[in-house]
Design a protein around this motif. Structure first.
Motif, PDB file in Angstrom:
ATOM      1  N   THR A 349       0.997  -1.288   0.208  1.00 41.27           N
ATOM      2  CA  THR A 349      -0.127  -0.008  -0.242  1.00 41.27           C
ATOM      3  C   THR A 349       0.783   1.039   0.050  1.00 41.27           C
ATOM      4  O   THR A 349       2.205   1.029   0.021  1.00 41.27           O
ATOM      5  N   GLY A 350      -0.067   2.366  -0.041  1.00 38.83           N
ATOM      6  CA  GLY A 350       1.154   3.414  -0.001  1.00 38.83           C
ATOM      7  C   GLY A 350       1.473   3.275   0.967  1.00 38.83           C
ATOM      8  O   GLY A 350       2.860   4.287   1.799  1.00 38.83           O
ATOM      9  N   ALA A 351       1.338   3.299   2.688  1.00 35.94           N
ATOM     10  CA  ALA A 351       2.003   3.125   3.936  1.00 35.94           C
ATOM     11  C   ALA A 351       2.836   2.242   4.181  1.00 35.94           C
ATOM     12  O   ALA A 351       3.220   2.011   5.557  1.00 35.94           O
ATOM     13  N   GLY A 352       2.573   1.052   2.696  1.00 33.92           N
ATOM     14  CA  GLY A 352       3.424   0.299   3.355  1.00 33.92           C
ATOM     15  C   GLY A 352       3.158  -0.726   3.255  1.00 33.92           C
ATOM     16  O   GLY A 352       2.261  -1.336   2.451  1.00 33.92           O
ATOM     17  N   ILE A 353       4.424  -2.034   3.661  1.00 37.31           N
ATOM     18  CA  ILE A 353       3.041  -3.647   3.451  1.00 37.31           C
ATOM     19  C   ILE A 353       2.515  -3.505   4.715  1.00 37.31           C
ATOM     20  O   ILE A 353       2.478  -3.121   5.694  1.00 37.31           O
ATOM     21  N   ALA A 354       1.160  -4.197   4.091  1.00 33.90           N
ATOM     22  CA  ALA A 354       0.074  -4.295   4.751  1.00 33.90           C
ATOM     23  C   ALA A 354      -0.372  -6.176   4.931  1.00 33.90           C
ATOM     24  O   ALA A 354      -0.042  -6.456   4.034  1.00 33.90           O
ATOM     25  N   VAL A 355      -0.017  -6.459   6.048  1.00 30.35           N
ATOM     26  CA  VAL A 355      -0.374  -7.979   6.494  1.00 30.35           C
ATOM     27  C   VAL A 355      -2.503  -8.243   6.352  1.00 30.35           C
ATOM     28  O   VAL A 355      -2.707  -7.762   7.246  1.00 30.35           O
ATOM     29  N   LEU A 356      -2.383  -9.093   5.278  1.00 36.68           N
ATOM     30  CA  LEU A 356      -3.974  -9.152   5.467  1.00 36.68           C
ATOM     31  C   LEU A 356      -4.255 -10.528   6.135  1.00 36.68           C
ATOM     32  O   LEU A 356      -5.395 -10.353   6.452  1.00 36.68           O
ATOM     33  N   SER A 357      -3.833 -11.660   6.303  1.00 38.45           N
ATOM     34  CA  SER A 357      -3.791 -12.720   7.304  1.00 38.45           C
ATOM     35  C   SER A 357      -3.452 -12.764   8.321  1.00 38.45           C
ATOM     36  O   SER A 357      -2.493 -12.673   8.787  1.00 38.45           O
ATOM     37  N   VAL A 358      -4.383 -11.902   9.132  1.00 37.33           N
ATOM     38  CA  VAL A 358      -3.934 -11.401  10.693  1.00 37.33           C
ATOM     39  C   VAL A 358      -5.429 -11.807  11.264  1.00 37.33           C
ATOM     40  O   VAL A 358      -5.818 -11.837  10.788  1.00 37.33           O
ATOM     41  N   ASP A 359      -5.024 -12.628  12.589  1.00 33.49           N
ATOM     42  CA  ASP A 359      -6.149 -12.859  13.685  1.00 33.49           C
ATOM     43  C   ASP A 359      -4.977 -11.912  14.377  1.00 33.49           C
ATOM     44  O   ASP A 359      -4.045 -12.262  15.178  1.00 33.49           O
ATOM     45  N   PRO A 360      -5.875 -11.014  15.331  1.00 36.41           N
ATOM     46  CA  PRO A 360      -5.382 -11.053  17.125  1.00 36.41           C
ATOM     47  C   PRO A 360      -5.122 -11.425  17.556  1.00 36.41           C
ATOM     48  O   PRO A 360      -4.531 -10.958  19.085  1.00 36.41           O
ATOM     49  N   ARG A 361      -5.427 -12.722  17.342  1.00 37.74           N
ATOM     50  CA  ARG A 361      -5.678 -13.509  19.108  1.00 37.74           C
ATOM     51  C   ARG A 361      -4.269 -14.266  18.692  1.00 37.74           C
ATOM     52  O   ARG A 361      -3.916 -14.827  19.515  1.00 37.74           O
ATOM     53  N   TRP A 362      -3.563 -14.378  17.417  1.00 37.08           N
ATOM     54  CA  TRP A 362      -2.359 -15.247  17.605  1.00 37.08           C
ATOM     55  C   TRP A 362      -1.217 -13.760  17.954  1.00 37.08           C
ATOM     56  O   TRP A 362      -1.184 -13.182  17.665  1.00 37.08           O
ATOM     57  N   PRO A 363      -0.038 -14.937  18.742  1.00 43.35           N
ATOM     58  CA  PRO A 363       0.494 -13.652  19.228  1.00 43.35           C
ATOM     59  C   PRO A 363       1.449 -13.216  18.181  1.00 43.35           C
ATOM     60  O   PRO A 363       1.777 -13.822  17.000  1.00 43.35           O
ATOM     61  N   ALA A 364       2.265 -12.307  18.766  1.00 40.64           N
ATOM     62  CA  ALA A 364       3.182 -12.177  17.171  1.00 40.64           C
ATOM     63  C   ALA A 364       3.599 -10.766  17.403  1.00 40.64           C
ATOM     64  O   ALA A 364       3.905 -10.130  19.360  1.00 40.64           O
ATOM     65  N   ALA A 365       4.648 -10.537  17.524  1.00 41.86           N
ATOM     66  CA  ALA A 365       5.673  -9.297  17.654  1.00 41.86           C
ATOM     67  C   ALA A 365       6.195  -8.561  16.093  1.00 41.86           C
ATOM     68  O   ALA A 365       6.769  -8.788  14.334  1.00 41.86           O
ATOM     69  N   GLY A 369       8.862  -3.175  12.060  1.00 42.55           N
ATOM     70  CA  GLY A 369       7.503  -2.196  12.175  1.00 42.55           C
ATOM     71  C   GLY A 369       5.974  -3.109  11.054  1.00 42.55           C
ATOM     72  O   GLY A 369       5.487  -2.476  11.629  1.00 42.55           O
ATOM     73  N   VAL A 370       6.095  -3.943  10.810  1.00 37.49           N
ATOM     74  CA  VAL A 370       5.746  -5.342  10.637  1.00 37.49           C
ATOM     75  C   VAL A 370       5.303  -6.002  11.949  1.00 37.49           C
ATOM     76  O   VAL A 370       6.115  -6.842  12.568  1.00 37.49           O
ATOM     77  N   ARG A 371       3.956  -7.118  12.139  1.00 39.92           N
ATOM     78  CA  ARG A 371       3.444  -7.128  12.926  1.00 39.92           C
ATOM     79  C   ARG A 371       3.809  -8.873  12.361  1.00 39.92           C
ATOM     80  O   ARG A 371       2.774  -8.828  11.438  1.00 39.92           O
TER      81      ARG A 371
END
Length: 378
Positions: A349-365, A369-371
C-alpha cells in the motif's frame, strides 16, 4: 442455425427467470469496468479484436470472483470471449442454469454448448475475426493486468485472508501432542469449507517430519512441535498462510532460527517497493539468507513465493522473472530454512506492507515495523 447459437438463444431467454429473487450478481461493477478496459488495452496493443480466456486464474479475475470450476483438479467449465462489443461466457448445457443463477455478472452474455461439446472451439466461433488471441499469446500482458488490485477485490481478499488466519488459530489452538497431522488438516479443511472457500493446499508436519518443506499430512501424531500450511481460494482469490504450534518453550536453536527467518522476511518486505523488479527482489532474498546466517544455498531448497492473488503465486519469483512491482499489488513471500518457515499474504500500500492474513488472537512481535506471527505455545 448452429448449436451454440440455438442454445445461446434458449439460455438468454431463461436467464431472468432462473435468477433467485434478490440474488446479487458476483463481482463489483466498477472493478469489472476497469478490468474490461485493461483487456481492451491489450487488444489495442496487439492490433486484434478479441481474446479468449480459458484458465481459472484469468476467468475468475476477469469475472471478478465467479466460480467456474466443478472439480478442483479439473479445467474450468466455462470460457470467456472478450471482444470490442462485449463479454461472452460459454459453458456446457448442464452448467448453464447454475452459472446463470449464481455466477453470471451483469452485462455478460451466456452461451451454451452440449456437455460433450468443444468448449474452446465454440467460444472461438463467436470471435468477429474467427480466431481470437489466446491467453498464451499475451501471458505477460494478462499478468500485468492482474497486478494492481482494485478496491472491491482488495476488500474481498482482506476478508478471506483474515478468515483463513482465524481458521488457523481455531484449529491449532485445539491441538495436542497426540493430535495427528491428518486431524490438523481435517480441522482446517472443515473451517475453510465452512467459510465458503476451497482448500487448495493443506500441509502439516509434526516434530518427527519437520525436515520436509512440503509435508503432505500423515497419520503421525504431531508431537512437541508442528507446522500447518493453508492455501484457500474464495471468489477466485487465494490466501496463503503458514503457522507453527509447540507444546514447550522451544529450544534455543529453534528460537534463534525463528528470529533469523523473520529478519530474512523483513529484508524481502523492504525490497518490495513500487518499481522494483522480481529478479532484483530475488537477488535480495539470496543475500538476506547469507546475511542472517542460513547459507548461500538456502534459496535452492524451496521456492521463495512472489506475487499472489488469483493464483497461488502469480508468478513465483525466480532469478529470471523481471515483472515490475506496482502499488496495491499483493504478495506471499515464504522464506524458509531448516525446520523453520514464515508466510503470510500481504499487500503493498501507499503506507508500505500491510499484512492481510491477521488474527489478533495469534501471538505476534513487531519486526521492522510489521507485526509478524510467533509460534503459538500451548
Amino acid at each position: 442455425m448452429n448449436t451454440v447459437t440455438q442454445q445461446t438463444q434458449q439460455t438468454q431467454q431463461s436467464q431472468q427467470s432462473s435468477k433467485p429473487v434478490n440474488a446479487a450478481a458476483p463481482g463489483n461493477p466498477a472493478d469489472r469496468a476497469v478490468k474490461r478496459q485493461r483487456i481492451l488495452d491489450i487488444l489495442d496493443a496487439a492490433g486484434r479484436d478479441s481474446l479468449l480466456l480459458t484458465t481459472n486464474t484469468a476467468l475468475t479475475w476477469y469475472l471478478d470472483g465467479s466460480r467456474v470450476h466443478i472439480s478442483l483438479a479439473g479445467d474450468p467449465v466455462a470460457a470467456m470471449l472478450v471482444d470490442r462489443d462485449g463479454d461472452h461466457l460459454v459453458t456446457f448445457n448442464n452448467e448453464a442454469a447454475r452459472i446463470s443463477a449464481e455466477e453470471l455478472p451483469d452485462g455478460v452474455a451466456l452461451h451454451t454448448v452440449p456437455w460433450h461439446g468443444q468448449l474452446h472451439a465454440a467460444a472461438s466461433m463467436l470471435a468477429p475475426e474467427g480466431k481470437p488471441l489466446s491467453e498464451a499469446d499475451v501471458t505477460a500482458e494478462l499478468r500485468t493486468a492482474r497486478q494492481q488490485f482494485l478496491p472491491g477485490e482488495s476488500a474481498r481478499y482482506a476478508r478471506l485472508c483474515a478468515d483463513v488466519a482465524a481458521a488457523m488459530t481455531d484449529a491449532l489452538a485445539g491441538a495436542t501432542p497426540e493430535t495427528t497431522e491428518f486431524a490438523v488438516a481435517s480441522a482446517l479443511a472443515a473451517r475453510i469449507v465452512a467459510m465458503g472457500a476451497e482448500p487448495l493446499v493443506l500441509l502439516c508436519n509434526g516434530a518427527g517430519r519437520s525436515g520436509f518443506r512440503h509435508p503432505l499430512p500423515t497419520h503421525a501424531p504431531i508431537g512437541r512441535r508442528a507446522m500447518a500450511v493453508v492455501c484457500a481460494r474464495r471468489n477466485g482469490l487465494v490466501a496463503n498462510v503458514t503457522r507453527w504450534v509447540r507444546f514447550d518453550p522451544g529450544t534455543p536453536a529453534e528460537l534463534d532460527a525463528e528470529t533469523r527467518i523473520a529478519a530474512v522476511e523483513a529484508d524481502i518486505f523492504d525490497a518490495t517497493v513500487p518499481g522494483a523488479r522480481l529478479d532484483g527482489i530475488f537477488a535480495e532474498i539470496r543475500e538476506a539468507y547469507v546475511r542472517h546466517g542460513f547459507g548461500a544455498d538456502q534459496w535452492t531448497l524451496h521456492h521463495q513465493g512472489g506475487p499472489a492473488g488469483y493464483a497461488g503465486r502469480d508468478p513465483r519469483a525466480t532469478p529470471a522473472t523481471d515483472d515490475a512491482v506496482v502499488l496495491n499489488q499483493t504478495f506471499t513471500w515464504n522464506p524458509s530454512g531448516p525446520e523453520v518457515k514464515i508466510e503470510d499474504t500481504v499487500q503493498l500500500t501507499g503506507a508500505g506492507i500491510a499484512v492481510l492474513s491477521v488474527d489478533p488472537r495469534w501471538p505476534a512481535a513487531v519486526v521492522n515495523g510489521v507485526r509478524r506471527p510467533l509460534t503459538l505455545e500451548l
